[in-house]
Design an enzyme around this catalytic site. Structure first.
Site, PDB file in Angstrom:
ATOM      1  N   CYS A 133     -56.524  19.995  72.540  1.00 26.73           N
ATOM      2  CA  CYS A 133     -57.595  19.007  72.330  1.00 26.73           C
ATOM      3  C   CYS A 133     -58.873  19.635  71.765  1.00 26.73           C
ATOM      4  O   CYS A 133     -59.498  19.073  70.853  1.00 26.73           O
ATOM      5  CB  CYS A 133     -57.879  18.261  73.627  1.00 26.73           C
ATOM      6  SG  CYS A 133     -58.040  19.321  75.063  1.00 26.73           S
TER       7      CYS A 133
ATOM      8  N   HIS B 298     -64.932  15.889  75.334  1.00 26.69           N
ATOM      9  CA  HIS B 298     -65.389  17.279  75.218  1.00 26.69           C
ATOM     10  C   HIS B 298     -66.550  17.384  74.231  1.00 26.69           C
ATOM     11  O   HIS B 298     -66.658  16.604  73.289  1.00 26.69           O
ATOM     12  CB  HIS B 298     -64.270  18.169  74.668  1.00 26.69           C
ATOM     13  CG  HIS B 298     -63.122  18.398  75.609  1.00 26.69           C
ATOM     14  ND1 HIS B 298     -63.142  18.025  76.925  1.00 26.69           N
ATOM     15  CD2 HIS B 298     -61.915  18.990  75.401  1.00 26.69           C
ATOM     16  CE1 HIS B 298     -61.985  18.381  77.492  1.00 26.69           C
ATOM     17  NE2 HIS B 298     -61.226  18.947  76.586  1.00 26.69           N
TER      18      HIS B 298
HETATM   19  N1  LIG Z   1     -55.698  15.326  79.422  1.00 24.54           N
HETATM   20  C1  LIG Z   1     -55.885  15.691  78.184  1.00 24.54           C
HETATM   21  O1  LIG Z   1     -56.955  15.478  77.604  1.00 24.54           O
HETATM   22  C2  LIG Z   1     -54.831  16.371  77.411  1.00 24.54           C
HETATM   23  C3  LIG Z   1     -55.082  16.630  76.079  1.00 24.54           C
HETATM   24  C4  LIG Z   1     -54.106  17.234  75.302  1.00 24.54           C
HETATM   25  C5  LIG Z   1     -52.901  17.554  75.883  1.00 24.54           C
HETATM   26  N2  LIG Z   1     -52.681  17.299  77.197  1.00 24.54           N
HETATM   27  C6  LIG Z   1     -51.380  17.671  77.742  1.00 24.54           C
HETATM   28  O2  LIG Z   1     -50.651  16.500  78.085  1.00 24.54           O
HETATM   29  C7  LIG Z   1     -49.859  16.744  79.236  1.00 24.54           C
HETATM   30  C8  LIG Z   1     -50.204  15.750  80.340  1.00 24.54           C
HETATM   31  O3  LIG Z   1     -51.580  15.784  80.589  1.00 24.54           O
HETATM   32  P1  LIG Z   1     -52.337  14.685  81.454  1.00 24.54           P
HETATM   33  O4  LIG Z   1     -53.745  15.078  81.389  1.00 24.54           O
HETATM   34  O5  LIG Z   1     -51.937  13.299  81.061  1.00 24.54           O
HETATM   35  O6  LIG Z   1     -51.747  15.002  82.924  1.00 24.54           O
HETATM   36  P2  LIG Z   1     -51.646  14.069  84.219  1.00 24.54           P
HETATM   37  O7  LIG Z   1     -52.687  13.012  84.221  1.00 24.54           O
HETATM   38  O8  LIG Z   1     -51.568  15.003  85.361  1.00 24.54           O
HETATM   39  O9  LIG Z   1     -50.208  13.350  84.046  1.00 24.54           O
HETATM   40  C9  LIG Z   1     -49.005  14.061  84.123  1.00 24.54           C
HETATM   41  C10 LIG Z   1     -47.843  13.148  83.786  1.00 24.54           C
HETATM   42  O10 LIG Z   1     -46.636  13.911  83.786  1.00 24.54           O
HETATM   43  C11 LIG Z   1     -45.689  13.257  84.609  1.00 24.54           C
HETATM   44  N3  LIG Z   1     -44.763  14.200  85.243  1.00 24.54           N
HETATM   45  C12 LIG Z   1     -45.062  15.220  86.086  1.00 24.54           C
HETATM   46  N4  LIG Z   1     -43.919  15.820  86.502  1.00 24.54           N
HETATM   47  C13 LIG Z   1     -42.901  15.170  85.907  1.00 24.54           C
HETATM   48  C14 LIG Z   1     -41.500  15.296  85.933  1.00 24.54           C
HETATM   49  N5  LIG Z   1     -40.890  16.236  86.686  1.00 24.54           N
HETATM   50  N6  LIG Z   1     -40.752  14.436  85.202  1.00 24.54           N
HETATM   51  C15 LIG Z   1     -41.335  13.491  84.474  1.00 24.54           C
HETATM   52  N7  LIG Z   1     -42.668  13.301  84.397  1.00 24.54           N
HETATM   53  C16 LIG Z   1     -43.435  14.138  85.102  1.00 24.54           C
HETATM   54  C17 LIG Z   1     -46.519  12.559  85.657  1.00 24.54           C
HETATM   55  O11 LIG Z   1     -45.753  11.550  86.278  1.00 24.54           O
HETATM   56  P3  LIG Z   1     -45.973  11.147  87.844  1.00 24.54           P
HETATM   57  O12 LIG Z   1     -47.175  10.260  87.872  1.00 24.54           O
HETATM   58  O13 LIG Z   1     -44.713  10.427  88.167  1.00 24.54           O
HETATM   59  O14 LIG Z   1     -46.166  12.410  88.594  1.00 24.54           O
HETATM   60  C18 LIG Z   1     -47.649  12.022  84.787  1.00 24.54           C
HETATM   61  O15 LIG Z   1     -47.217  10.869  84.113  1.00 24.54           O
HETATM   62  C19 LIG Z   1     -50.110  18.206  79.608  1.00 24.54           C
HETATM   63  O16 LIG Z   1     -49.140  19.002  78.952  1.00 24.54           O
HETATM   64  C20 LIG Z   1     -51.457  18.490  79.014  1.00 24.54           C
HETATM   65  O17 LIG Z   1     -51.661  19.841  78.727  1.00 24.54           O
HETATM   66  C21 LIG Z   1     -53.603  16.692  77.972  1.00 24.54           C
END
Ligand SMILES: NC(=O)c1ccc[n+]([C@@H]2O[C@H](COP(=O)([O-])OP(=O)(O)OC[C@H]3O[C@@H](n4cnc5c(N)ncnc54)[C@H](OP(=O)(O)O)[C@@H]3O)[C@@H](O)[C@H]2O)c1
Length: 385
Positions: free
Chosen positions: A180, A293
């Site tokens: 990001c 950010h």
């Molecule tokens: N936040 C950002 O700004 C951002 C930006 C760029 C990239 N990312 C990337 O995007 C990804 C997710 O980020 P996020 O911020 O959205 O995280 P988050 O809010 O913690 O959400 C994580 C997601 O992954 C799912 N998950 C976890 N364990 C799993 C499993 N074993 N099988 C299937 N689904 C599973 C969770 O489902 P449950 O609810 O069922 O646990 C939830 O839907 C990460 O790789 C992060 O680095 C995030």
């Protein structure tokens, strides 16, 4: 007072029933923060692709739904996947009820496009399984970004990197969404780079809670309340107090003293610009901002570029707005860009530490869940159609 150049795109917000609080804040009240039924557009199209969202309950996953709806992305079916914890929960989206399914090896039968945002280890395991089934995966994690042969794409910057990958080929493929901070930085730096060739870039980030997921946002909210009530703040996601504080980015620190987030900016910039020589250094800091950010970016150029020309270039750059009102001392803020598509740039000024017009300082803000993640991925998906 905001300057007249400010014309960010506004969005409606979704209410997902089981996530009981909004995951973002904005300056003006938005229809999506209420519990009232939201206005929807019908994107269901027989000839559209079948789409799966992996990690739909997360911060980025929720934003995928919002962006698909806002952009009227055509799809013939939608599969919502998350962990076992969420399987069976229901949500209403675009006037239809969906049941969230557990992600398994069998999840990708007849899925044309899968938008992944469930963390690196999930992507590593299930990305190749999906590709094997003929699915085109757009992955938000860092799992494949630096792999040779995997396009790392910002549509406004290097769309050519994914040339030849199309849905109608019927072949599976993997496309990586950059980090990001990298996306937000390069949205502003690339138009200037195209004109005067950046030789060195120094980036300092001020990163929001939302970049660490939904649970980190909850932690900031809870800690803020606790501190104001004179209680000890609860630290679960971050080791240090987050509310009323700031700290070095929580990514692991490497043997060279940089943390992983900083090195992503270094390495991903080189890959996206297809330029191994560009010198990049970064310091990444987590600040107690809920969403979006901010980044201070110092640029050094091969050929001269004055600040007025730079301002004009940025004013005409797609996906970028200039907020640069010196008289009113008004420049981009994370709140200005929260829930917005565009990256805002201001503080555009000649770097007085460099001779001639060879250096510029700029300040950039971008909603990293939106342009830094979900929007960028959906734009990539649109290029596949
Ligand atoms: N936040 C950002 O700004 C951002 C930006 C760029 C990239 N990312 C990337 O995007 C990804 C997710 O980020 P996020 O911020 O959205 O995280 P988050 O809010 O913690 O959400 C994580 C997601 O992954 C799912 N998950 C976890 N364990 C799993 C499993 N074993 N099988 C299937 N689904 C599973 C969770 O489902 P449950 O609810 O069922 O646990 C939830 O839907 C990460 O790789 C992060 O680095 C995030």
């Amino acid at each position: 007072m905001k300057p007249p150049t400010l014309s960010l795109h506004h969005h409606h917000r979704l209410t997902i029933p089981f996530l009981h609080r909004p995951t973002s804040i904005s300056l003006s009240p938005s229809p999506r923060v209420s519990n009232a039924p939201f206005t929807v557009r019908m994107s269901l199209k027989e000839d559209g692709p079948s789409v799966a969202i992996v990690g739909v309950t997360g911060a980025v996953g929720q934003e995928f739904l919002s962006v698909l709806s806002d952009r009227d992305f055509p799809y013939r079916s939608l599969k919502l996947l998350a962990s076992k914890r969420s399987a069976g929960k229901t949500l209403t989206y675009e006037n239809r009820n969906y049941t969230i399914e557990e992600l398994t090896e069998n999840s990708f039968h007849d899925v044309d496009i899968a938008l992944f945002s469930a963390g690196g280890s999930i992507s590593k395991k299930f990305g190749p399984i999906a590709v094997e089934k003929g699915t085109i995966v757009v992955d938000n994690s860092s799992a494949f970004r630096m792999d040779e042969g995997i396009p790392l794409v910002i549509p406004e910057v290097n769309p050519e990197a994914m040339e030849g990958i199309k849905l109608k080929s019927g072949k599976g493929a993997l496309i990586a969404n950059p980090n990001c901070s990298t996306i937000i930085c390069l949205m502003a730096a690339t138009p200037l780079h195209r004109r005067a060739k950046v030789t060195r870039m120094v980036v300092s980030t001020y990163q929001a809670a939302s970049g660490a997921g939904a649970a980190a946002m909850e932690e900031l909210e809870q800690q803020t309340r606790e501190v104001l009530e004179g209680k000890e703040p609860t630290c679960k996601i971050f080791k240090q107090q987050y509310a009323f504080n700031l700290f070095s980015h929580n990514a692991p620190v490497l043997s060279n003293g940089y943390n992983e987030e900083e090195m992503k900016l270094v390495k991903e910039t080189r890959k996206i610009w297809n330029n191994k020589d560009v010198k990049v250094t970064a310091t990444c800091i987590r600040v107690p901002v809920m969403r979006a950010h901010a980044e201070s970016v110092n640029l050094q150029f091969k050929t001269p570029l004055d600040e007025n020309t730079a301002r004009e270039i940025l004013s005409n750059a797609p996906g970028v707005v200039v907020i640069d009102d010196r008289a009113a001392n008004y420049f981009p803020t994370p709140l200005d860009v929260s829930n917005k598509d565009d990256v805002a740039v201001g503080r555009i000024r000649q770097d007085v530490s460099q001779d001639g017009n060879y250096g510029l300082d700029i300040f950039v803000c971008g909603d990293q869940i939106r342009k830094g993640a979900a929007l960028n991925a959906v734009q990539i998906a649109e290029m596949l159609l």
